[in-house]
Design a protein around this motif. Structure first.
Motif, PDB file in Angstrom:
ATOM      1  N   LEU A  50       1.435  10.083  12.139  1.00 54.27           N
ATOM      2  CA  LEU A  50       1.191   9.361  10.878  1.00 54.27           C
ATOM      3  C   LEU A  50       1.084   7.859  11.135  1.00 54.27           C
ATOM      4  N   LYS A  51       2.010   7.336  11.916  1.00 51.41           N
ATOM      5  CA  LYS A  51       1.996   5.880  12.169  1.00 51.41           C
ATOM      6  C   LYS A  51       0.727   5.468  12.921  1.00 51.41           C
ATOM      7  N   ARG A  52       0.339   6.280  13.900  1.00 53.21           N
ATOM      8  CA  ARG A  52      -0.882   5.936  14.654  1.00 53.21           C
ATOM      9  C   ARG A  52      -2.087   5.864  13.727  1.00 53.21           C
ATOM     10  N   PRO A 112       6.870   6.738   7.144  1.00 53.39           N
ATOM     11  CA  PRO A 112       7.905   7.529   7.843  1.00 53.39           C
ATOM     12  C   PRO A 112       7.742   7.570   9.365  1.00 53.39           C
ATOM     13  N   GLU A 113       8.892   7.831  10.002  1.00 53.23           N
ATOM     14  CA  GLU A 113       9.018   7.730  11.469  1.00 53.23           C
ATOM     15  C   GLU A 113       8.346   8.915  12.172  1.00 53.23           C
ATOM     16  N   ARG A 114       7.027   9.022  12.033  1.00 56.00           N
ATOM     17  CA  ARG A 114       6.304  10.103  12.711  1.00 56.00           C
ATOM     18  C   ARG A 114       5.124   9.504  13.457  1.00 56.00           C
ATOM     19  N   THR A 128       8.902   0.574  12.963  1.00 56.83           N
ATOM     20  CA  THR A 128       9.542   1.738  13.581  1.00 56.83           C
ATOM     21  C   THR A 128      10.947   1.416  14.074  1.00 56.83           C
ATOM     22  N   SER A 129      11.834   2.411  13.942  1.00 52.69           N
ATOM     23  CA  SER A 129      13.212   2.241  14.408  1.00 52.69           C
ATOM     24  C   SER A 129      13.380   2.696  15.849  1.00 52.69           C
ATOM     25  N   SER A 130      12.435   3.496  16.340  1.00 50.59           N
ATOM     26  CA  SER A 130      12.716   4.119  17.635  1.00 50.59           C
ATOM     27  C   SER A 130      11.493   4.466  18.475  1.00 50.59           C
ATOM     28  N   VAL A 174       0.860  -1.187   0.000  1.00 50.27           N
ATOM     29  CA  VAL A 174       0.000   0.000   0.000  1.00 50.27           C
ATOM     30  C   VAL A 174       0.896   1.237   0.000  1.00 50.27           C
ATOM     31  N   GLU A 175       0.748   2.077  -1.019  1.00 49.83           N
ATOM     32  CA  GLU A 175       1.593   3.274  -1.123  1.00 49.83           C
ATOM     33  C   GLU A 175       0.722   4.435  -1.580  1.00 49.83           C
ATOM     34  N   VAL A 176       0.744   5.550  -0.798  1.00 46.60           N
ATOM     35  CA  VAL A 176      -0.116   6.700  -1.129  1.00 46.60           C
ATOM     36  C   VAL A 176       0.417   7.518  -2.294  1.00 46.60           C
TER      37      VAL A 176
HETATM   38  P1  NAD Z   1      10.757   6.033   3.227  1.00 47.12           P
HETATM   39  O1  NAD Z   1      10.556   7.498   3.417  1.00 47.12           O
HETATM   40  O2  NAD Z   1      11.789   5.532   2.264  1.00 47.12           O
HETATM   41  O3  NAD Z   1       9.354   5.333   2.820  1.00 47.12           O
HETATM   42  C1  NAD Z   1       8.131   5.586   3.450  1.00 47.12           C
HETATM   43  C2  NAD Z   1       7.031   5.422   2.416  1.00 47.12           C
HETATM   44  O4  NAD Z   1       5.756   5.504   3.061  1.00 47.12           O
HETATM   45  C3  NAD Z   1       7.028   6.513   1.342  1.00 47.12           C
HETATM   46  O5  NAD Z   1       7.058   5.894   0.054  1.00 47.12           O
HETATM   47  C4  NAD Z   1       5.724   7.261   1.581  1.00 47.12           C
HETATM   48  O6  NAD Z   1       5.140   7.793   0.385  1.00 47.12           O
HETATM   49  C5  NAD Z   1       4.867   6.160   2.184  1.00 47.12           C
HETATM   50  N1  NAD Z   1       3.715   6.630   2.936  1.00 47.12           N
HETATM   51  C6  NAD Z   1       3.573   7.751   3.695  1.00 47.12           C
HETATM   52  N2  NAD Z   1       2.335   7.796   4.230  1.00 47.12           N
HETATM   53  C7  NAD Z   1       1.682   6.686   3.808  1.00 47.12           C
HETATM   54  C8  NAD Z   1       0.377   6.167   4.042  1.00 47.12           C
HETATM   55  N3  NAD Z   1      -0.494   6.815   4.815  1.00 47.12           N
HETATM   56  N4  NAD Z   1       0.033   5.003   3.461  1.00 47.12           N
HETATM   57  C9  NAD Z   1       0.911   4.352   2.658  1.00 47.12           C
HETATM   58  N5  NAD Z   1       2.173   4.794   2.393  1.00 47.12           N
HETATM   59  C10 NAD Z   1       2.554   5.941   2.981  1.00 47.12           C
HETATM   60  O7  NAD Z   1      11.037   5.455   4.694  1.00 47.12           O
HETATM   61  P2  NAD Z   1      11.832   4.113   5.097  1.00 47.12           P
HETATM   62  O8  NAD Z   1      13.291   4.396   5.132  1.00 47.12           O
HETATM   63  O9  NAD Z   1      11.327   2.977   4.282  1.00 47.12           O
HETATM   64  O10 NAD Z   1      11.368   3.970   6.623  1.00 47.12           O
HETATM   65  C11 NAD Z   1      10.080   3.486   6.952  1.00 47.12           C
HETATM   66  C12 NAD Z   1      10.086   3.067   8.405  1.00 47.12           C
HETATM   67  O11 NAD Z   1      11.071   2.060   8.606  1.00 47.12           O
HETATM   68  C13 NAD Z   1      10.420   4.187   9.387  1.00 47.12           C
HETATM   69  O12 NAD Z   1       9.703   3.986  10.567  1.00 47.12           O
HETATM   70  C14 NAD Z   1      11.908   3.997   9.651  1.00 47.12           C
HETATM   71  O13 NAD Z   1      12.317   4.527  10.891  1.00 47.12           O
HETATM   72  C15 NAD Z   1      11.978   2.476   9.621  1.00 47.12           C
HETATM   73  N6  NAD Z   1      13.292   1.882   9.298  1.00 47.12           N
HETATM   74  C16 NAD Z   1      14.069   2.442   8.325  1.00 47.12           C
HETATM   75  C17 NAD Z   1      15.305   1.840   8.025  1.00 47.12           C
HETATM   76  C18 NAD Z   1      16.181   2.388   6.923  1.00 47.12           C
HETATM   77  O14 NAD Z   1      17.348   1.944   6.824  1.00 47.12           O
HETATM   78  N7  NAD Z   1      15.708   3.295   6.056  1.00 47.12           N
HETATM   79  C19 NAD Z   1      15.727   0.688   8.722  1.00 47.12           C
HETATM   80  C20 NAD Z   1      14.877   0.136   9.686  1.00 47.12           C
HETATM   81  C21 NAD Z   1      13.663   0.738   9.971  1.00 47.12           C
END
Ligand code: NAD
Length: 285
Positions: free
Chosen positions: A96-98, A91-93, A116-118, A31-33
């Motif tokens: 948004l995550k909730r 994203p790590e917010r 989530t990472s943190s 699922v990707e917005v």
């Molecule tokens: P990213 O920014 O690359 O990807 C996030 C995606 O989510 C984007 O494509 C965005 O368009 C999409 N999105 C936003 N809102 C949405 C919604 N409502 N419904 C569907 N899609 C939505 O981020 P990432 O690096 O993949 O990180 C994602 C999570 O994983 C974060 O919590 C991050 O902390 C965690 N994480 C990241 C890493 C890393 O190395 N990048 C490693 C472990 C964990």
């Protein structure tokens, strides 16, 4: 056993999780917005499977079967009820995550996980009706190459949910650790500490990024230096994590000004072509 698997967010992590889940034989809905990011993720998945065929790791038929298992969706509302697993990777917010987790819960998944990472799982669980089915499923980047799955047990997570997550790790070919719900868990808290200090050292002019990384690779046997790792993770992602940890533990996790400046300038690391290094076609130069 083949799961109905849903991944929310097709960024760095979402696409990696989809790749591994499809490779393990599960039907995966991504699922990707953002439509452009969704299409880009499918293209990238195709490239990864082509590469696996080129390296002799998969047959062309296996790669085609993996590709067919993945379906792109524009919204969680487009997913049918009752998936086995939903992994949130937006994203790590917190807000948004909730919101995403509440929408995901409405599908009544057996297991609901956040990548989530943190952010503490207990905080993410606020507003969920079934927090007993929810926990952290922290995959590592790149998901197909990293064996670890950090399973984070929240205050309301049921024992059978943790057991189901450990079993899922096995089906995905991952090696799990089970950790208590504290900000930064076991991995991010230590990994970000090293990354932030390395960034402060660049700002102080201690050495070039390449030499700081080389020092840790050759001197401490790290497979990748902390600055290159920051480029691979994404500077924006690390900044978000640092802010979360700063709120939890104080200013020892305050993001260095250089990190804030680089993110504001769009230098996000590998994904934007520039971070501490320059990246051309995904290769560091
Ligand atoms: P990213 O920014 O690359 O990807 C996030 C995606 O989510 C984007 O494509 C965005 O368009 C999409 N999105 C936003 N809102 C949405 C919604 N409502 N419904 C569907 N899609 C939505 O981020 P990432 O690096 O993949 O990180 C994602 C999570 O994983 C974060 O919590 C991050 O902390 C965690 N994480 C990241 C890493 C890393 O190395 N990048 C490693 C472990 C964990």
């Amino acid at each position: 056993m083949s799961d109905r698997f849903v991944v929310v967010g097709a960024g760095t992590m979402g696409l990696g999780i989809a790749y591994v889940a499809a490779g393990a034989g599960h039907a995966v809905e991504v699922v990707e917005v953002d439509p452009a990011r969704g299409t880009a993720a499918l293209t990238r998945l195709g490239e990864l499977w082509d590469r696996a065929v080129g390296r002799g790791k998969l047959t062309a038929d296996e790669a085609a079967a993996n590709r067919e298992r993945v379906t792109l969706r524009a919204a969680l509302a487009d997913v049918a009820e009752g998936p086995d697993v939903v992994v949130e990777a937006v994203p790590e917010r917190l807000d948004l995550k909730r919101a995403v987790l509440r929408d995901a819960e409405a599908l009544i998944p057996t297991l609901l996980g956040s990548n989530t990472s943190s952010i503490p799982i207990g905080e993410l669980a606020a507003g969920l009706e079934r927090p007993d089915r929810f926990l952290g499923l922290h995959f590592f980047n790149p998901v197909w190459a990293m064996a670890l799955l950090e399973i984070v047990v929240g205050p309301a997570t049921a024992e059978e949910t943790t057991a189901a997550a450990v079993a899922l790790a096995g089906r995905l070919g991952k090696d799990p650790v089970v950790v208590r719900d504290m900000p930064g868990f076991a991995t991010s808290r230590l990994g970000v500490t090293l990354g932030l200090e390395a960034i402060r050292m660049v700002a102080d002019g201690v050495a070039s990024p390449a030499d700081i990384d080389k020092a840790m690779v050759l001197g401490y046997r790290h497979p990748v230096g902390p600055l290159e790792l920051t480029d691979l993770v994404g500077l924006d992602v690390r900044l978000d994590i640092a802010r979360t940890l700063q709120a939890a533990y104080g200013d020892r996790f305050a993001p260095p000004p250089l990190l804030e400046e680089m993110v504001a300038a769009g230098r996000l690391g590998k994904k934007s072509g520039r971070g501490f290094y320059t990246w051309t076609d995904g290769v560091r130069s």
